[in-house]
Design a protein around this motif. Structure first.
Motif, PDB file in Angstrom:
ATOM      1  N   ALA A 259      13.411   4.581  -7.022  1.00 32.48           N
ATOM      2  CA  ALA A 259      12.383   3.563  -6.313  1.00 32.48           C
ATOM      3  C   ALA A 259      11.259   3.302  -7.241  1.00 32.48           C
ATOM      4  O   ALA A 259      10.554   4.146  -7.799  1.00 32.48           O
ATOM      5  N   ILE A 260      10.697   2.084  -7.043  1.00 30.69           N
ATOM      6  CA  ILE A 260       9.400   1.931  -7.739  1.00 30.69           C
ATOM      7  C   ILE A 260       8.305   1.117  -6.540  1.00 30.69           C
ATOM      8  O   ILE A 260       8.927   0.382  -5.869  1.00 30.69           O
ATOM      9  N   LEU A 261       7.375   1.794  -6.306  1.00 30.90           N
ATOM     10  CA  LEU A 261       6.272   1.127  -5.640  1.00 30.90           C
ATOM     11  C   LEU A 261       5.195   0.343  -6.450  1.00 30.90           C
ATOM     12  O   LEU A 261       4.408   1.048  -7.375  1.00 30.90           O
ATOM     13  N   VAL A 262       4.885  -0.768  -6.225  1.00 29.05           N
ATOM     14  CA  VAL A 262       3.895  -1.503  -7.179  1.00 29.05           C
ATOM     15  C   VAL A 262       2.650  -1.600  -6.031  1.00 29.05           C
ATOM     16  O   VAL A 262       2.648  -2.382  -5.207  1.00 29.05           O
TER      17      VAL A 262
ATOM     18  N   PRO B 125       0.954  -1.113   0.123  1.00 27.35           N
ATOM     19  CA  PRO B 125      -0.009  -0.090  -0.023  1.00 27.35           C
ATOM     20  C   PRO B 125       0.966   1.325  -0.109  1.00 27.35           C
ATOM     21  O   PRO B 125       2.079   1.021   0.254  1.00 27.35           O
ATOM     22  N   ASP B 126       0.248   2.422  -0.105  1.00 28.44           N
ATOM     23  CA  ASP B 126       0.801   3.558  -0.068  1.00 28.44           C
ATOM     24  C   ASP B 126       2.001   3.977   1.123  1.00 28.44           C
ATOM     25  O   ASP B 126       3.116   4.493   0.758  1.00 28.44           O
TER      26      ASP B 126
ATOM     27  N   ALA C  77      -2.645  -8.769   0.885  1.00 32.83           N
ATOM     28  CA  ALA C  77      -1.707  -9.464   1.037  1.00 32.83           C
ATOM     29  C   ALA C  77      -0.996 -10.194  -0.106  1.00 32.83           C
ATOM     30  O   ALA C  77      -1.660 -10.901  -0.869  1.00 32.83           O
ATOM     31  N   VAL C  78       0.281 -10.296  -0.147  1.00 37.18           N
ATOM     32  CA  VAL C  78       1.009 -10.972  -1.618  1.00 37.18           C
ATOM     33  C   VAL C  78       1.803 -12.138  -0.978  1.00 37.18           C
ATOM     34  O   VAL C  78       2.594 -11.853  -0.168  1.00 37.18           O
ATOM     35  N   GLU C  79       1.569 -13.065  -1.586  1.00 34.99           N
ATOM     36  CA  GLU C  79       2.226 -14.520  -1.232  1.00 34.99           C
ATOM     37  C   GLU C  79       3.471 -14.448  -1.776  1.00 34.99           C
ATOM     38  O   GLU C  79       3.854 -13.660  -3.194  1.00 34.99           O
TER      39      GLU C  79
END
Lengths: 314, 249
Positions: free
Chosen positions: B83-86, B65-66, B91-93
């Motif tokens: 930087a890169i925010l995806v 999240p942000d 929740a990501v496994e």
């Protein structure tokens, strides 16, 4: 009947201690056929050791020169091919399995349950998170191959007493050449293996120097114990890192664990909480190690340890 | 060569986590969050490789999240170039993290990915190895020393039987162990400078990744506690007690 494939751990020379634990864990799944894959070179002696473990139905041997060293990038494509038709693919949660199994899972297009510590049902498992400060119960989907690493400290080793069939297995997996073994500098091997020893003596930062660790070695040798250390002692340079016991080191479950001059940071306690009897020797009566120790002695280790070693002599 | 470093936002390692009484998870409200310590080590190693002139750029990548922007700013302050925010609120496994990082790697033309060997929240220890598999490239997990020459990395790793050294062709994935290095401290001017560094925000759809979660967490519970045992006053008492318990003969 569900089918389980276990990948036997080895260091290139010897069978690891993890495979026998994985067999016990696999047995908990109930009504399963347990096959063990040995990918090594030479593999015959390891295969025979595995075949003699109770509970194993079949040993699959893939002996080829490329398997002389357990390189994950080389083993994973072969394991992934062998895994066809299996419901479970298991490996030990030691550096062999931690390195290999996620690569196998990814090749199979599935996720992984790491550090499986108890089998609650065919698709329900417990595993630790947050350095063992919480335990989660995880449900895996039915009809998908489950890949897991087994927390070896949570399961006893399968007993000797089987006579499984040994079968040569080949795979047409294409093996990469992008990963090459250079060297292995083995740890001191004239003492029992820390991971599987029934007795372990560990020293902490209170030892004060690498030289003072000889007190720990002397006591350990007297009772035939393996030697471990806290992260603080490793970070201080008293002993090499492969002796570290704890969440970021080795997780062990000996019958007797003696923590000497170790305060008992949470990350250390995580590594020993399955030990049967914990003995703590520390001059600080408030040290957290005493909260988990079965037997505690408040005292100066430089006095207590030589006295203990002498008293246990002859 | 561009280096990708994975950054995960986790509960700070000094925080003693508590399980919620209703078993729905651990209490995260008001808890200090930080970069996963192993990711800091990964970033430090990437910076050192760049400082030796063996990499042109270090890109820190996070999924979440942000709020995760705070940790990415810390990574920039440490010295990452951008930087890169995806963005992803779910929740990501680990396998989905690996699939997402692979999409970024392909987009960016990454030559080396350095990740932490595990995150100290879920302790899964899978992402690096899975990424290497999906990328069809070498992996060196639990690295304690990294040397790069031309397009080959010589990496020493901590294994149960000692220290193993492998040689791998780049591109490759390396996961950092505790003793790889000691991350640098962030100084105040670095924090100011980091504010001006680029931080791009993208999302899974843009990268062409759809999550495929596989596991369901049914329950979270506190571990069984060992109880305090007995105290002995001297060595003879200690030996007697251990003999009584049958652990010494």
């Amino acid at each position: 009947m569900s089918r389980v494939l276990i990948v036997a751990d080895h260091d290139g020379a010897q069978l690891g201690a993890g495979v026998a634990r994985c067999i016990t864990a696999a047995g908990r799944l109930g009504g399963v056929a347990i096959h063990v894959a040995v990918l090594a070179a030479p593999a015959a002696a390891m295969a025979q050791q595995v075949a003699a473990l109770a509970g194993v139905a079949k040993v699959l041997v893939v002996e080829r020169a490329e398997n002389a060293r357990p390189l994950a990038a080389v083993l994973a494509p072969q394991v992934a091919k062998l895994a066809a038709g299996y419901d479970y693919v298991l490996g030990p949660s030691n550096t062999f399995g931690k390195d290999l199994m996620p690569r196998v899972a990814a090749l199979l297009g599935v996720g992984q349950v790491s550090d499986l510590m108890s089998v609650e049902g065919p698709h329900t498992f417990k595993r630790p998170i947050y350095a063992g400060n919480a335990i989660i119960t995880v449900e895996s989907p039915v009809g998908t191959t489950l890949v897991a690493t087994i927390r070896t400290a949570s399961f006893a080793a399968a007993a000797v007493g089987g006579s499984a069939a040994i079968e040569a297995a080949g795979t047409d997996a294409e093996l990469p050449t992008h990963t090459r073994f250079v060297s292995l500098s083995a740890a001191n091997n004239d003492r029992p293996d820390l991971q599987s020893a029934p007795r372990v003596v560990s020293g902490g930062r209170a030892l004060g120097s690498a030289d003072n660790f000889k007190l720990i070695y002397a006591l350990a040798d007297r009772i035939g114990a393996a030697v471990g250390a806290s992260r603080a002692a490793v970070d201080a340079g008293y002993v090499p890192s492969d002796m570290q016991v704890g969440q970021t080191g080795k997780i062990i479950a000996p019958a007797l664990y003696m923590a000497i001059g170790i305060s008992g940071a949470i990350q250390h306690l995580t590594g020993i909480k399955d030990a049967r009897t914990i003995v703590a020797i520390n001059k600080d009566a408030e040290a957290p190690i005493f909260e988990v120790a079965d037997v505690g002695l408040i005292g100066d280790l430089f006095k207590v340890v030589p006295e203990l070693t002498a008293a246990l002599g002859g | 060569m561009k280096i990708l470093v994975g950054v995960k936002r986790v509960v700070d390692y000094n925080v003693r986590v508590r399980v919620k009484p209703d078993g729905s998870g651990v209490a995260l409200e008001g808890v200090k969050m930080s970069i996963n310590p192993f990711d800091e080590i990964a970033l430090e190693e990437a910076l050192r490789i760049r400082e030796r002139g063996q990499a042109s750029e270090v890109v820190a990548v996070a999924i979440g999240p942000d709020d995760v922007q705070a940790q990415l700013r810390s990574a920039l302050a440490m010295g990452a170039d951008r930087a890169i925010l995806v963005k992803c609120d779910a929740a990501v496994e680990p396998r989905d993290v690996a699939r997402t990082l692979l999409a970024v790697i392909r987009q960016e033309g990454i030559g080396l990915a350095i990740l932490g060997k595990q995150a100290i929240d879920d302790d899964a220890g899978q992402t690096g190895q899975m990424l290497a598999a999906l990328w069809e490239r070498p992996q060196v997990s639990f690295a304690s020393k990294v040397e790069i020459k031309d397009a080959v990395a010589t990496v020493t790793r901590e294994v149960d039987s000692g220290l193993e050294t492998l040689e791998v062709d780049l591109p490759a994935v390396i996961t950092s162990d505790l003793r790889l290095n000691e991350p640098r401290y962030i100084k105040l001017p670095d924090i100011m400078k980091a504010k001006k560094k680029p931080l791009a925000v993208t999302d899974l759809a843009t990268l062409g990744v759809s999550l495929a979660p596989q596991f369901k967490v049914l329950k979270t519970e506190a571990p069984p506690q060992r109880s305090r045992g007995i105290m002995v006053k001297d060595v003879p008492e200690l030996i007697a007690e251990l003999k009584k318990r049958g652990v010494l003969s």
